[in-house]
Structures are given as C-alpha cells and as structure tokens.
Write an enzyme that holds these catalytic residues in place. Structure first.
Site, PDB file in Angstrom:
ATOM      1  N   ASP A  86       0.875  -1.188   0.000  1.00 55.08           N
ATOM      2  CA  ASP A  86       0.000   0.000   0.000  1.00 55.08           C
ATOM      3  C   ASP A  86       0.905   1.228   0.000  1.00 55.08           C
ATOM      4  O   ASP A  86       1.696   1.438   0.921  1.00 55.08           O
ATOM      5  CB  ASP A  86      -0.899  -0.038   1.236  1.00 55.08           C
ATOM      6  N   ASP A  97      -2.992   7.329  -3.476  1.00 58.59           N
ATOM      7  CA  ASP A  97      -2.951   6.226  -2.520  1.00 58.59           C
ATOM      8  C   ASP A  97      -3.397   4.988  -3.295  1.00 58.59           C
ATOM      9  O   ASP A  97      -4.491   4.986  -3.880  1.00 58.59           O
ATOM     10  CB  ASP A  97      -3.927   6.590  -1.386  1.00 58.59           C
ATOM     11  N   HIS A 159     -11.752   6.664   1.055  1.00 56.02           N
ATOM     12  CA  HIS A 159     -11.784   8.017   1.632  1.00 56.02           C
ATOM     13  C   HIS A 159     -11.595   9.074   0.566  1.00 56.02           C
ATOM     14  O   HIS A 159     -10.894   8.844  -0.426  1.00 56.02           O
ATOM     15  CB  HIS A 159     -10.679   8.142   2.683  1.00 56.02           C
ATOM     16  N   HIS A 167      -6.929  11.314   4.556  1.00 52.22           N
ATOM     17  CA  HIS A 167      -8.295  10.910   4.856  1.00 52.22           C
ATOM     18  C   HIS A 167      -9.101  12.178   5.114  1.00 52.22           C
ATOM     19  O   HIS A 167      -9.180  12.661   6.234  1.00 52.22           O
ATOM     20  CB  HIS A 167      -8.349   9.965   6.062  1.00 52.22           C
ATOM     21  N   GLU A 192     -10.890   1.442  -1.553  1.00 57.60           N
ATOM     22  CA  GLU A 192      -9.991   0.386  -1.110  1.00 57.60           C
ATOM     23  C   GLU A 192     -10.706  -0.740  -0.389  1.00 57.60           C
ATOM     24  O   GLU A 192     -10.727  -0.790   0.832  1.00 57.60           O
ATOM     25  CB  GLU A 192      -8.835   0.934  -0.261  1.00 57.60           C
ATOM     26  N   GLU A 275      -6.564  -1.179  -4.119  1.00 57.03           N
ATOM     27  CA  GLU A 275      -6.908   0.241  -3.973  1.00 57.03           C
ATOM     28  C   GLU A 275      -6.435   1.059  -5.165  1.00 57.03           C
ATOM     29  O   GLU A 275      -5.336   0.864  -5.671  1.00 57.03           O
ATOM     30  CB  GLU A 275      -6.245   0.809  -2.708  1.00 57.03           C
TER      31      GLU A 275
HETATM   32 CO    CO Z   1      -6.190   4.619   1.324  1.00 59.48          CO
END
Ligand code: CO
Length: 294
Positions: A86, A97, A159, A167, A192, A275
């Site tokens: 990640d 992200d 998010h 976030h 995600e 994600e």
């Molecule tokens: Co994330």
C-alpha cells in the site's frame, strides 16, 4: 468544490504512486527483507520528484493495514505470505494512494481472496459517476466480494483526499448502510476494498511504526517545527528521521502526535486489499493510479 486547481500534480503523483506500487509488488519475494522493500518503494518515489505521502505499508496475512518496517526490522518475506503493498505519493500535497496484494512466492493458494479484493475495487469504480450515492458504490463493492464467498472488512473504508489530507471528510465504506453522502464531479477519492476469510472486521494491534502530527505544533520546539515543515499532517515513520534530536523531540511531543496501530483481522482471517485513487470525471471514474503501460 469542483476539480483540484493543480490537476496535473494529482495525475503525476498518481502515476508515480502506481509505478512505486508495481515496483513493490515485484520486490516482494521469498527472502526479501521488508525494510529493504519499503525503502526501495520510498526511494523510487523521491527519485521521481515526489514524496511518500505515508510510509510504504507492507502488512502481512491477518494484518490488514498500517504496518511499516521499523528502523531495526530485519524480517524477511516467506513463501505463502499474503502481503498488502500500500503506497502513497504526493506532489505539494496532491496525494495518490494505491494498493495491491501479493501472495509471496507465487503459490496461488489465495487467488480467490486476492481476486475478491480486485473485483470489489473494479465494481466500486464501475459504480462511480457524479451524483452517485456512496451507498451504491459500497453495495457494489460488497456484492462483488460476497460473490466469491468472502467477506468485506466492514470497518475499513476508502476516503476522499484533499491537499495534505489523506483521509479527508468523506468515507467510502466497503459495505452498504453507512453513508448518506454522494460523489461530485472533480472529487478525488481512494476506493480500497479489503476481503477476508475471517470475521469481516478489524481491531487494533500493536504500534505499526507510523505516526502523524494532529496539528501544527507551533514554533516553540524548533526540532518539532522542522519535522512539521517536512511532514505537515501526513503520516511518517522513524525510518525517515536520522537526527537523534528529532527522535527525542517526537518522544517529548507524544500528545501532538497520532500513532497508528496495525489493523488486525478479528477472526484471525487472511486479508487481501486492492486500492486505486480515482477522479470523479464528467460521466465516470478516471483511475489516476492505473497500472502504467509496459
Ligand atoms: Co487509502
């Protein structure tokens, strides 16, 4: 709200994050040291002219998220480990992200679980358009994971993302029933899904070597002020800090800092994650962190 003014920054940060994710995936092999892999990912991001938006997360097996190797970590990956790579990159606070899951050593025992997370992500992305209810995105994610006989993790969410805010205000749940929000054209969000063969929720494990400033600590402590100038409110790790004075300042400032526990599956189940960072375009999602062409 509308589109970010510097959309090219967001696109570039996401391309770098996608390449860093692919690099990480290629390095997660039996015997590779976790710290080496994390540093290779983060160094790549810096070499490309961006900064890590958070420490490379390399959570394993029943760890869903928020583990990054500490400065002294010498542990290596083992064949059969299920590793979530990640990765985040940012350019002047424009953040991407993105994550992918690797079954180490190509043992292919957990393909159904890995595919469930990917299916959830694809279904969630396919549901995105301006004005869509987040709840419909969540339902699409959950249905795709259930279709493989597995459970979405109900207390981890995607998010919205804003400048220097990984976030931001809006959560994108992986199960329906939790959101009254809608998506607007121009929003950047991370979707995600996490899929598991366990209980379907996570609890807090030990400290995973990740922390962040809750707010600007001010100028009183010059060491802290310097660190805040570097990381702002984004997550960071002690591996990135060389000067003992700064590490000492962090120890003194514990109340200004948020520390992240590792998220561990409550039923001890294995967890896979997928994600992407997407832009809500005029009629569908644009995947900003799509895999780069070969
Ligand atoms: Co994330």
């Amino acid at each position: 709200m509308g589109y970010p003014e510097d959309l090219d920054h967001w696109r570039r940060a996401a391309r770098i994050a996608a390449e860093a994710r692919e690099l990480g995936v290629s390095l997660v092999v039996p015997g590779a040291e976790r710290r080496f892999v994390a540093e290779a990912i983060e160094d790549f991001i810096r070499t490309e002219g961006a900064q890590p938006a958070f420490p490379a997360n390399l959570s394993r097996n029943d760890e869903a998220a928020h583990y990054t190797p500490g400065p002294e970590d010498v542990a290596a990956f083992r064949a059969g480990d299920l590793v979530k790579v990640d990765v985040g990159a940012h350019l002047d606070g424009a953040i991407a992200d993105t994550a992918e899951t690797v079954e180490v050593g190509g043992t292919h025992r957990l393909d159904n679980l890995v595919r469930a997370a990917r299916d959830g992500l694809a279904a969630g992305i396919a549901a995105v358009r301006p004005g869509v209810r987040v709840n419909d995105v969540s339902r699409a994610i959950a249905s795709a994971i259930h279709a493989r006989g597995l459970k979405p993790i109900e207390n981890l969410t995607g998010h919205s993302i804003e400048r220097y805010l990984l976030h931001a205000g809006k959560a994108i749940p992986n199960v329906p029933g939790f959101s009254d929000a809608t998506l607007a054209e121009g929003e950047v969000i991370a979707i995600e899904p996490f899929a598991t063969n366990g209980a379907g929720s996570i609890g807090n494990g030990p400290f995973g070597n990740i922390q962040r400033f809750r707010a600007d600590p001010g100028a009183k402590d010059p060491e802290l002020a310097r660190l805040f100038g570097r990381f702002r409110t984004l997550p960071f790790t002690a591996r990135w800090i060389d000067r003992p004075e700064e590490l000492e300042a962090l120890r003194r400032a514990r109340r200004t800092l948020q520390t992240y526990p590792v998220f561990v599956e409550r039923g001890g189940g294995l967890v896979a994650q997928a994600e992407h960072t997407i832009l809500v375009g005029p009629d569908r999602a644009e995947i900003l962190s799509a895999a780069p062409p070969e």
